[in-house]
Design a protein around this motif. Structure first.
Motif, PDB file in Angstrom:
ATOM      1  N   ILE A 164       1.113  -1.160  -0.152  1.00 59.36           N
ATOM      2  CA  ILE A 164      -0.023  -0.136  -0.130  1.00 59.36           C
ATOM      3  C   ILE A 164       0.885   1.305   0.104  1.00 59.36           C
ATOM      4  CG2 ILE A 164      -2.018   0.921   1.005  1.00 59.36           C
ATOM      5  CD1 ILE A 164      -2.094  -1.502   2.655  1.00 59.36           C
ATOM      6  N   ILE A 165       0.796   2.159  -0.868  1.00 59.41           N
ATOM      7  CA  ILE A 165       1.531   3.332  -1.123  1.00 59.41           C
ATOM      8  C   ILE A 165       0.806   4.597  -1.151  1.00 59.41           C
ATOM      9  CG2 ILE A 165       3.215   4.401  -2.561  1.00 59.41           C
ATOM     10  CD1 ILE A 165       4.364   1.765  -3.337  1.00 59.41           C
ATOM     11  N   ARG A 166       0.823   5.538  -0.384  1.00 61.44           N
ATOM     12  CA  ARG A 166       0.073   6.820  -0.335  1.00 61.44           C
ATOM     13  C   ARG A 166       0.850   7.827  -0.925  1.00 61.44           C
ATOM     14  NH1 ARG A 166      -1.550   8.203   5.366  1.00 61.44           N
ATOM     15  NH2 ARG A 166       0.708   8.873   5.377  1.00 61.44           N
ATOM     16  N   ILE A 167       0.331   8.515  -2.143  1.00 61.71           N
ATOM     17  CA  ILE A 167       1.024   9.544  -2.771  1.00 61.71           C
ATOM     18  C   ILE A 167       0.794  10.763  -1.959  1.00 61.71           C
ATOM     19  CG2 ILE A 167       1.314  10.683  -5.108  1.00 61.71           C
ATOM     20  CD1 ILE A 167       0.106   8.110  -6.354  1.00 61.71           C
ATOM     21  N   ASN A 168       1.671  11.568  -1.554  1.00 68.66           N
ATOM     22  CA  ASN A 168       1.556  12.663  -0.805  1.00 68.66           C
ATOM     23  C   ASN A 168       1.794  13.788  -1.745  1.00 68.66           C
ATOM     24  OD1 ASN A 168       0.817  11.417   1.616  1.00 68.66           O
ATOM     25  ND2 ASN A 168       3.228  11.220   1.984  1.00 68.66           N
ATOM     26  N   ALA A 169       1.128  14.169  -2.598  1.00 64.25           N
ATOM     27  CA  ALA A 169       0.978  15.081  -3.561  1.00 64.25           C
ATOM     28  C   ALA A 169      -0.471  15.661  -3.914  1.00 64.25           C
ATOM     29  CB  ALA A 169       1.594  14.876  -4.945  1.00 64.25           C
ATOM     30  N   ALA A 170      -0.603  17.218  -3.971  1.00 60.24           N
ATOM     31  CA  ALA A 170      -1.688  17.737  -4.216  1.00 60.24           C
ATOM     32  C   ALA A 170      -2.324  17.440  -5.426  1.00 60.24           C
ATOM     33  CB  ALA A 170      -1.866  19.193  -4.101  1.00 60.24           C
ATOM     34  N   SER A 171      -1.240  17.473  -6.532  1.00 66.01           N
ATOM     35  CA  SER A 171      -1.575  16.978  -8.020  1.00 66.01           C
ATOM     36  C   SER A 171      -0.612  16.145  -8.575  1.00 66.01           C
ATOM     37  CB  SER A 171      -1.526  18.447  -8.764  1.00 66.01           C
ATOM     38  OG  SER A 171      -1.662  18.233 -10.047  1.00 66.01           O
ATOM     39  N   ILE A 172      -1.019  15.150  -9.520  1.00 66.88           N
ATOM     40  CA  ILE A 172       0.077  14.401 -10.217  1.00 66.88           C
ATOM     41  C   ILE A 172       0.056  15.008 -11.594  1.00 66.88           C
ATOM     42  CG2 ILE A 172       0.705  12.245 -11.204  1.00 66.88           C
ATOM     43  CD1 ILE A 172      -0.944  10.866  -8.883  1.00 66.88           C
ATOM     44  N   CYS A 173       1.044  16.012 -11.859  1.00 67.78           N
ATOM     45  CA  CYS A 173       1.174  16.548 -13.141  1.00 67.78           C
ATOM     46  C   CYS A 173       2.368  16.217 -13.996  1.00 67.78           C
ATOM     47  CB  CYS A 173       0.793  18.100 -12.610  1.00 67.78           C
ATOM     48  SG  CYS A 173       2.131  18.914 -11.654  1.00 67.78           S
ATOM     49  N   PHE A 174       2.616  17.026 -14.869  1.00 64.74           N
ATOM     50  CA  PHE A 174       3.744  17.135 -15.984  1.00 64.74           C
ATOM     51  C   PHE A 174       4.920  17.215 -14.846  1.00 64.74           C
ATOM     52  CE2 PHE A 174       2.768  21.561 -15.494  1.00 64.74           C
ATOM     53  CZ  PHE A 174       3.775  22.013 -15.434  1.00 64.74           C
ATOM     54  N   ALA A 175       4.925  17.968 -13.807  1.00 63.84           N
ATOM     55  CA  ALA A 175       6.339  18.189 -13.066  1.00 63.84           C
ATOM     56  C   ALA A 175       6.774  17.217 -12.319  1.00 63.84           C
ATOM     57  CB  ALA A 175       5.900  19.533 -12.181  1.00 63.84           C
ATOM     58  N   ASN A 176       5.655  16.330 -11.912  1.00 59.14           N
ATOM     59  CA  ASN A 176       6.193  15.136 -10.857  1.00 59.14           C
ATOM     60  C   ASN A 176       5.636  13.961 -11.088  1.00 59.14           C
ATOM     61  OD1 ASN A 176       3.527  15.309 -10.190  1.00 59.14           O
ATOM     62  ND2 ASN A 176       3.377  16.272  -8.216  1.00 59.14           N
ATOM     63  N   ALA A 177       5.133  13.739 -12.372  1.00 55.56           N
ATOM     64  CA  ALA A 177       4.413  12.422 -12.891  1.00 55.56           C
ATOM     65  C   ALA A 177       5.504  11.425 -12.983  1.00 55.56           C
ATOM     66  CB  ALA A 177       3.576  12.662 -14.010  1.00 55.56           C
ATOM     67  N   SER A 178       6.595  11.807 -13.670  1.00 54.82           N
ATOM     68  CA  SER A 178       7.756  10.844 -13.690  1.00 54.82           C
ATOM     69  C   SER A 178       8.232  10.492 -12.543  1.00 54.82           C
ATOM     70  CB  SER A 178       8.720  11.330 -14.677  1.00 54.82           C
ATOM     71  OG  SER A 178       8.322  11.605 -15.974  1.00 54.82           O
ATOM     72  N   PHE A 179       8.432  11.497 -11.722  1.00 55.09           N
ATOM     73  CA  PHE A 179       9.120  11.038 -10.279  1.00 55.09           C
ATOM     74  C   PHE A 179       8.239  10.236  -9.279  1.00 55.09           C
ATOM     75  CE2 PHE A 179       9.609  12.188  -5.908  1.00 55.09           C
ATOM     76  CZ  PHE A 179      10.905  11.945  -5.668  1.00 55.09           C
ATOM     77  N   ILE A 180       6.933  10.260  -9.544  1.00 53.57           N
ATOM     78  CA  ILE A 180       6.188   9.641  -8.677  1.00 53.57           C
ATOM     79  C   ILE A 180       6.067   8.056  -9.313  1.00 53.57           C
ATOM     80  CG2 ILE A 180       3.706   9.313  -8.156  1.00 53.57           C
ATOM     81  CD1 ILE A 180       3.392  12.193  -8.176  1.00 53.57           C
ATOM     82  N   ARG A 181       6.310   7.934 -10.585  1.00 57.83           N
ATOM     83  CA  ARG A 181       6.145   6.743 -11.037  1.00 57.83           C
ATOM     84  C   ARG A 181       7.414   5.752 -10.661  1.00 57.83           C
ATOM     85  NH1 ARG A 181       6.653   7.731 -16.527  1.00 57.83           N
ATOM     86  NH2 ARG A 181       8.802   7.377 -16.260  1.00 57.83           N
ATOM     87  N   GLU A 182       8.685   6.556 -10.979  1.00 61.22           N
ATOM     88  CA  GLU A 182       9.931   5.998 -10.536  1.00 61.22           C
ATOM     89  C   GLU A 182      10.215   5.640  -9.151  1.00 61.22           C
ATOM     90  OE1 GLU A 182      11.850   4.745 -12.808  1.00 61.22           O
ATOM     91  OE2 GLU A 182      10.486   5.460 -14.358  1.00 61.22           O
ATOM     92  N   ARG A 183       9.382   6.619  -8.540  1.00 61.14           N
ATOM     93  CA  ARG A 183       9.553   6.238  -6.823  1.00 61.14           C
ATOM     94  C   ARG A 183       8.404   5.142  -6.431  1.00 61.14           C
ATOM     95  NH1 ARG A 183      12.553   6.729  -2.232  1.00 61.14           N
ATOM     96  NH2 ARG A 183      11.165   6.941  -0.468  1.00 61.14           N
ATOM     97  N   ILE A 184       7.402   4.858  -7.018  1.00 62.18           N
ATOM     98  CA  ILE A 184       6.563   3.817  -6.786  1.00 62.18           C
ATOM     99  C   ILE A 184       7.195   2.411  -7.245  1.00 62.18           C
ATOM    100  CG2 ILE A 184       4.560   2.584  -7.287  1.00 62.18           C
ATOM    101  CD1 ILE A 184       3.244   5.278  -7.602  1.00 62.18           C
ATOM    102  N   LEU A 185       7.922   2.476  -8.529  1.00 62.79           N
ATOM    103  CA  LEU A 185       8.639   1.227  -8.938  1.00 62.79           C
ATOM    104  C   LEU A 185       9.753   0.937  -7.773  1.00 62.79           C
ATOM    105  CD1 LEU A 185       8.471   1.883 -12.939  1.00 62.79           C
ATOM    106  CD2 LEU A 185       7.216   0.278 -11.365  1.00 62.79           C
TER     107      LEU A 185
END
Length: 646
Positions: free
Chosen positions: A526-547
């Motif tokens: 279970i992973i909680r994403i602590n971002a108000a928005s998943i957008c162009f600026a952080n989408a790649s970082f969030i994906r790589e962080r989850i992996l």
């Protein structure tokens, strides 16, 4: 059999909750949001369903929203007026000498400081939402004007052009402030963070104090620069020329007197009025001393010419057709608008919280904007809420902004009848009055608190302080805004992601690092994403962080492979196309590895966009849940059912 029926009821309830989530109505469109924002701007928040109101009531509600005095004025009583009258007169006794001193700091003739304490307070009284705030010129804005406008036109060489540009800057400042309020852009003021404001105020206080050495020492030639190096050089070079110690003796004597009365006022609350009238007493006594002893013939510098009367019109003095300085005047107006609003709203909210009520930031912006626009047309420069005068107003027991009206009338009467008496007022006294107000701008305890709470905020604070001190006021502000933006961008493009576990004996899922007793569910990450928005600026970082988290978890627990990844979307308020593509890429990669993906609690706008993009169809409608608990329990039930089938 009973267990199967109970399990079926639970599954049906879970499916119903997921259906409600997937079938939620469409969120408001852009035009509906704009219309709602306009309605909230022109009508008070208490008006609901405006389409059901009569035109007359709507018009009155609009006027109440624009002029709060129409609301509280109906319940105004004589007992309140008595308190406001005393507070207003006490306020005027402090305002008159301070206004003259701040006009001197802004490199304007003394009367312009008093003009600024007449019209703006009257406008604010009918439009503002704060009861205690005292309106007029302040030290920091006066310094900003002299520093930035002084680079365009030298006030010593061409005082008329300098004054015209100051009025133009005031017009722009008011226009920007009104626009912030009308379009609900108050968040722009917040880019000057609290930490930056603490550092800016402290640096500006030291610069202002050094600037007052000109009046305190009776120096004739002085630098127009505001950095500490240039000011100290000007002081040391001026001391090699003839100067008159009588100015220093007179200024220091009354500075000690003002500070002593302030000390007494703090020790004995009933004598709050003593430090309030001390500046006015200092002006009266010093003026009498100079007049009776003819000290002006022995080197004591005095105000001399002092034009009184009503505020003259300055409409024809605005430099709106001057292409040479128009852009620079607009930039200066924007900076002054933000600094003035930040100080005023901070002051207003501080005292409103003590009284237990709330001030409307957008109403404050509209009130400040209109009062400065009108002020620019009536020979006033940028006005805002003053902390020192507001504190006096509060201590004097003011009930409403009627105290501002009383103060404005008292200042107007002074302009009408007392200006000739102020001819012999020594400049050293004005310098001592400004110096006495500066300690309140240097908040060392708050700087220490910032250091304890947030080290990066302290970097912003100290950088702003040194920027103002060693470069210039505008550079210090610019550095503060750049660092604040950098901090905001860094936190936005690199949001945290937490691995969640269940607290024993509960259905609560929380961060396993913060709560070590929380247990992970076998086979489910279970992973909680602590971002108000998943957008162009952080989408790649969030994906790589989850992996990466998935890989780390797989390496830690080699016995039990991760079968399901549950993404807790509770904190994600919005998503753009880049964010959806990142989720699709994540889904594709995990499915190829034999790992299922489930979403928990996607918010209104998020679920709407991922439905329109067909991501739900790729994910599967059975993989969207209202809560993390539903997602985990559904997968556990699925695993249990699979085992039973075997």
């Amino acid at each position: 059999m009973a267990q199967e029926q109970q399990l079926e009821v639970v599954n049906n309830g879970r499916a119903e909750r997921a259906r409600l989530l997937l079938n939620s109505p469409e969120p408001p469109t852009l035009w509906q949001e704009v219309a709602g924002s306009i309605r909230d701007t022109i009508l008070p928040y208490k008006v609901s369903s405006p389409e059901k109101q009569s035109p007359g009531k709507l018009a009155f509600s609009f006027l109440q929203g624009l002029f709060p005095i129409l609301e509280w004025g109906r319940n105004y009583k004589a007992t309140k007026f008595k308190k406001d009258l005393m507070a207003g007169l006490t306020l005027a006794s402090l305002c008159i000498p301070q206004s003259i001193g701040y006009a001197n700091l802004a490199k304007l003739d003394p009367q312009y400081g008093l003009y600024t304490s007449v019209v703006p307070p009257l406008i604010y009284a009918v439009m503002g939402s704060s009861r205690e705030i005292a309106i007029g010129p302040v030290a920091v804005v006066s310094l900003l004007l002299s520093a930035m406008v002084g680079k365009m036109v030298d006030p010593e060489v061409d005082p008329i052009s300098y004054r015209k540009i100051v009025f133009t800057v005031t017009f722009f400042a008011g226009t920007f402030q009104a626009a912030f309020g009308l379009f609900r852009l108050g968040f722009l003021v917040d880019f000057l963070s609290h930490a930056a404001l603490v550092g800016f105020m402290a640096g500006a206080a030291i610069v202002i104090g050094l600037q007052q050495l000109k009046g305190l020492l009776g120096l004739s030639n002085f630098t127009t620069k505001t950095d500490i190096v240039s000011v100290l050089k000007a002081v040391f070079s001026a001391l090699h020329h003839p100067w008159y110690p009588l100015n220093f003796v007179l200024g220091c004597s009354f500075l000690i007197f003002i500070l002593a009365t302030r000390f007494i006022g703090r020790r004995k609350k009933k004598l709050f009025w003593l430090p309030a009238i001390a500046p006015l007493l200092s002006v009266i006594l010093s003026t009498l001393i100079v007049y009776l002893t003819k000290a002006d013939e022995h080197g004591v510098k005095i105000v001399k010419h002092f034009k009184g009367g009503l505020n003259p019109s300055s409409l024809h003095q605005l430099h709106l057709n001057n292409n040479t300085h128009l852009g620079q005047a607009a930039k200066t107006g924007l900076i002054c608008a933000i600094v003035a609003l930040t100080e005023a709203i901070a002051v207003g909210r501080s005292f409103a919280s003590i009284k237990g009520y709330h001030i409307d930031g957008n109403k404050e912006m509209r009130a400040m904007g209109l009062m400065n626009i009108v002020g620019s047309l009536t020979s006033c420069y940028v006005a805002t809420g003053s902390f020192s005068r507001t504190a006096v107003n509060f201590s004097a027991g003011c009930e409403t902004v009627v105290s501002n009206i009383v103060m404005a009338i008292a200042v107007l009467l002074s302009l009408q009848f007392l200006t000739r008496l102020l001819y012999y007022t020594p400049l050293a006294i004005l310098a001592s009055i400004i110096l006495s107000a500066l300690p309140g701008l240097i908040d060392i305890p708050e700087a220490r608190n910032i250091w304890k709470v947030d080290k990066l905020d302290f970097v912003i604070c100290i950088t702003t302080f040194f920027g103002v001190l060693f470069a210039s006021v505008e550079i210090g502000l610019l550095v503060a805004v750049i660092i604040s933006f950098a901090k905001l961008i860094l936190e936005s493009i690199r949001p945290n992601t937490d691995v969640l576990g269940r607290l024993p004996g509960t259905d609560i899922f929380c961060n396993v690092v913060q709560y070590p007793m929380a247990t992970k569910t076998s086979g489910i990450l279970i992973i909680r994403i602590n971002a108000a928005s998943i957008c162009f600026a952080n989408a790649s970082f969030i994906r790589e962080r989850i992996l990466r988290l998935l890989e780390d978890e797989s390496q830690e627990n080699t016995k039990d492979r991760i079968r399901v990844l549950v993404l807790d979307m509770t904190n994600v308020m919005s998503i753009d196309t880049s964010g959806i593509i990142a989720l699709e890429e994540l889904l594709k990669k995990l499915v190829s590895q034999g790992t299922e993906v489930a979403l928990a609690n996607p918010r209104w706008r998020v679920i709407s966009k991922i439905k329109m993009s067909n991501f739900i169809d790729k994910l599967g409608r059975g993989a969207v849940f209202l809560t993390v608990e539903d997602a985990v329990d559904a997968n556990l039930d699925s695993k249990l059912h699979g085992l039973n089938s075997c």
